[in-house]
Design an enzyme around this catalytic site. Structure first.
Site, mmCIF file in Angstrom:
data_model
loop_
_atom_site.group_PDB
_atom_site.id
_atom_site.type_symbol
_atom_site.label_atom_id
_atom_site.label_comp_id
_atom_site.label_asym_id
_atom_site.label_seq_id
_atom_site.Cartn_x
_atom_site.Cartn_y
_atom_site.Cartn_z
ATOM 1 C CB SER A 123 -11.625 17.487 -4.933
ATOM 2 O OG SER A 123 -12.474 17.329 -6.044
ATOM 3 N N GLY A 126 -2.507 4.260 -4.479
ATOM 4 C CA GLY A 126 -3.552 4.668 -5.424
ATOM 5 C C GLY A 126 -2.951 5.324 -6.655
ATOM 6 C CE1 TYR A 149 -13.338 12.715 -3.014
ATOM 7 C CE2 TYR A 149 -14.086 14.486 -4.447
ATOM 8 C CZ TYR A 149 -13.093 13.628 -4.023
ATOM 9 O OH TYR A 149 -11.847 13.697 -4.612
HETATM 10 P P1 NAD Z 1 -7.397 5.959 -5.370
HETATM 11 O O1 NAD Z 1 -8.667 5.320 -4.960
HETATM 12 O O2 NAD Z 1 -6.588 5.340 -6.459
HETATM 13 O O3 NAD Z 1 -6.462 6.181 -4.110
HETATM 14 C C1 NAD Z 1 -6.964 6.499 -2.850
HETATM 15 C C2 NAD Z 1 -5.986 5.990 -1.811
HETATM 16 O O4 NAD Z 1 -6.575 6.209 -0.515
HETATM 17 C C3 NAD Z 1 -5.697 4.499 -1.958
HETATM 18 O O5 NAD Z 1 -4.311 4.268 -1.869
HETATM 19 C C4 NAD Z 1 -6.403 3.897 -0.747
HETATM 20 O O6 NAD Z 1 -5.746 2.751 -0.230
HETATM 21 C C5 NAD Z 1 -6.350 5.060 0.247
HETATM 22 N N1 NAD Z 1 -7.358 4.826 1.268
HETATM 23 C C6 NAD Z 1 -8.689 4.665 1.100
HETATM 24 N N2 NAD Z 1 -9.260 4.335 2.277
HETATM 25 C C7 NAD Z 1 -8.271 4.282 3.207
HETATM 26 C C8 NAD Z 1 -8.217 3.956 4.589
HETATM 27 N N3 NAD Z 1 -9.297 3.594 5.284
HETATM 28 N N4 NAD Z 1 -7.014 3.991 5.206
HETATM 29 C C9 NAD Z 1 -5.904 4.321 4.536
HETATM 30 N N5 NAD Z 1 -5.883 4.624 3.215
HETATM 31 C C10 NAD Z 1 -7.050 4.593 2.560
HETATM 32 O O7 NAD Z 1 -7.764 7.444 -5.765
HETATM 33 P P2 NAD Z 1 -6.894 8.604 -6.424
HETATM 34 O O8 NAD Z 1 -7.640 9.055 -7.603
HETATM 35 O O9 NAD Z 1 -5.478 8.240 -6.559
HETATM 36 O O10 NAD Z 1 -7.089 9.746 -5.329
HETATM 37 C C11 NAD Z 1 -6.031 10.277 -4.545
HETATM 38 C C12 NAD Z 1 -6.536 11.577 -3.922
HETATM 39 O O11 NAD Z 1 -6.845 12.521 -4.951
HETATM 40 C C13 NAD Z 1 -7.818 11.416 -3.102
HETATM 41 O O12 NAD Z 1 -7.747 12.215 -1.956
HETATM 42 C C14 NAD Z 1 -8.886 11.927 -4.046
HETATM 43 O O13 NAD Z 1 -9.998 12.397 -3.352
HETATM 44 C C15 NAD Z 1 -8.146 13.041 -4.753
HETATM 45 N N6 NAD Z 1 -8.717 13.423 -6.036
HETATM 46 C C16 NAD Z 1 -8.901 12.497 -7.015
HETATM 47 C C17 NAD Z 1 -9.451 12.903 -8.214
HETATM 48 C C18 NAD Z 1 -9.661 11.940 -9.348
HETATM 49 O O14 NAD Z 1 -10.345 12.310 -10.313
HETATM 50 N N7 NAD Z 1 -9.106 10.758 -9.321
HETATM 51 C C19 NAD Z 1 -9.809 14.252 -8.420
HETATM 52 C C20 NAD Z 1 -9.585 15.160 -7.390
HETATM 53 C C21 NAD Z 1 -9.041 14.737 -6.201
#
Ligand code: NAD
Length: 249
Positions: A141, A14, A155
């Protein structure tokens, strides 16, 4: 430096996961790159870090998926020094939905964002004890701290649980050399945030961020790398806010 450390990063393909893998690899760690479906993204990432990593598949929506992921990582690397629980999802749910849809969204978010990290922490703590210590970084988050939009309430609740889990681990297993830290980013410039911006508009995303921009994935990656440093023992139990002053505790 993180030279010689084996660091498992979940959800590594991700937006934030890739930045974490690149950062810890640049500091000398050997990342274990977890993916669920996108093997080509995992292999491209591995190539970008000069093949100095290991790629591992697991579906964290399976009840045994998190434990299996840990076991596979240990079987490849022997000792794991750091675990970054980064995989996460954000299901949509509204109070107008049917009870079945509502419950499904809660179950999905809790499974991936809290129950899978809890399962993997369980086995990681046992492993860290055996080796005299280890580090857990949980990607939570800002939503955990200030609550979230009406269509994504599970979430925020799942991430609040993750912060609480981090605190309990830090308090109970510090004596075993386990350090646990949570990172709480606001909107990070990834697919997840861009999708939200498309749905709600730019103002809904950056309007209340005093620095005027989303967090960059590299900023999260820097804090993860810092949290993995062996010099940072007393940081254990902390929740590191990374939100451009949009939520100050
Ligand atoms: P993203 O969707 O790009 O990445 C999420 C990852 O989780 C992906 O690699 C996906 O394959 C994996 N995933 C999802 N379902 C899965 C499953 N069933 N089994 C295994 N892996 C699984 O999102 P991101 O923005 O890179 O988020 C990464 C982390 O940061 C997350 O925990 C998200 O909640 C947190 N976060 C993101 C933000 C934002 O604004 N993007 C803000 C705060 C926190």
């Amino acid at each position: 430096m993180l030279t010689g450390q084996n660091v498992l990063v979940t959800g590594a393909t991700g937006g934030i996961g890739q930045a974490i893998v690149e950062r810890v690899a640049a500091l000398g760690a050997h990342p274990v790159i977890h993916y669920v479906q996108n093997v080509s993204a995992a292999e491209e990432l591995l190539s970008r870090i000069g093949k100095k990593g290991t790629v591992v598949q697991a579906d964290l929506s399976d009840a045994g998926g998190a434990t299996e992921l840990w076991e596979k990582s240990v079987s490849h690397r022997g000792r794991i020094h750091g675990l970054v629980n980064n995989a996460g999802i954000r299901a949509t749910s509204r109070i107008e939905d049917s009870l079945a849809e509502w419950q499904r969204a809660w179950e999905d978010d809790l499974r991936i964002n809290l129950l899978a990290p809890a399962d993997i922490c369980r086995v990681a703590i046992g492993h860290f004890r055996q080796y005299g210590g280890g580090r857990i970084v949980n990607i939570a988050s800002r939503a955990a701290q200030r609550g979230y939009t009406e269509d994504h309430m599970p979430y925020g609740a799942s991430k609040a649980g993750l912060i609480n889990l981090t605190k309990s681990i830090a308090r109970n297993f510090g004596k075993d050399g386990v350090v646990a830290i949570a990172i709480a980013p606001g909107f990070v410039r990834t697919k997840m945030a861009e999708e939200f911006m498309r749905e709600k508009g730019r103002e809904a995303v950056v309007g209340d961020i005093p620095v005027g921009e989303m967090v960059e994935p590299a900023e999260v990656a820097d804090l993860v790398a810092f949290s993995l440093l062996e010099t940072q023992r007393s940081l254990s139990g902390a929740t590191l806010d990374l939100n451009g002053a949009s939520y100050i505790r």
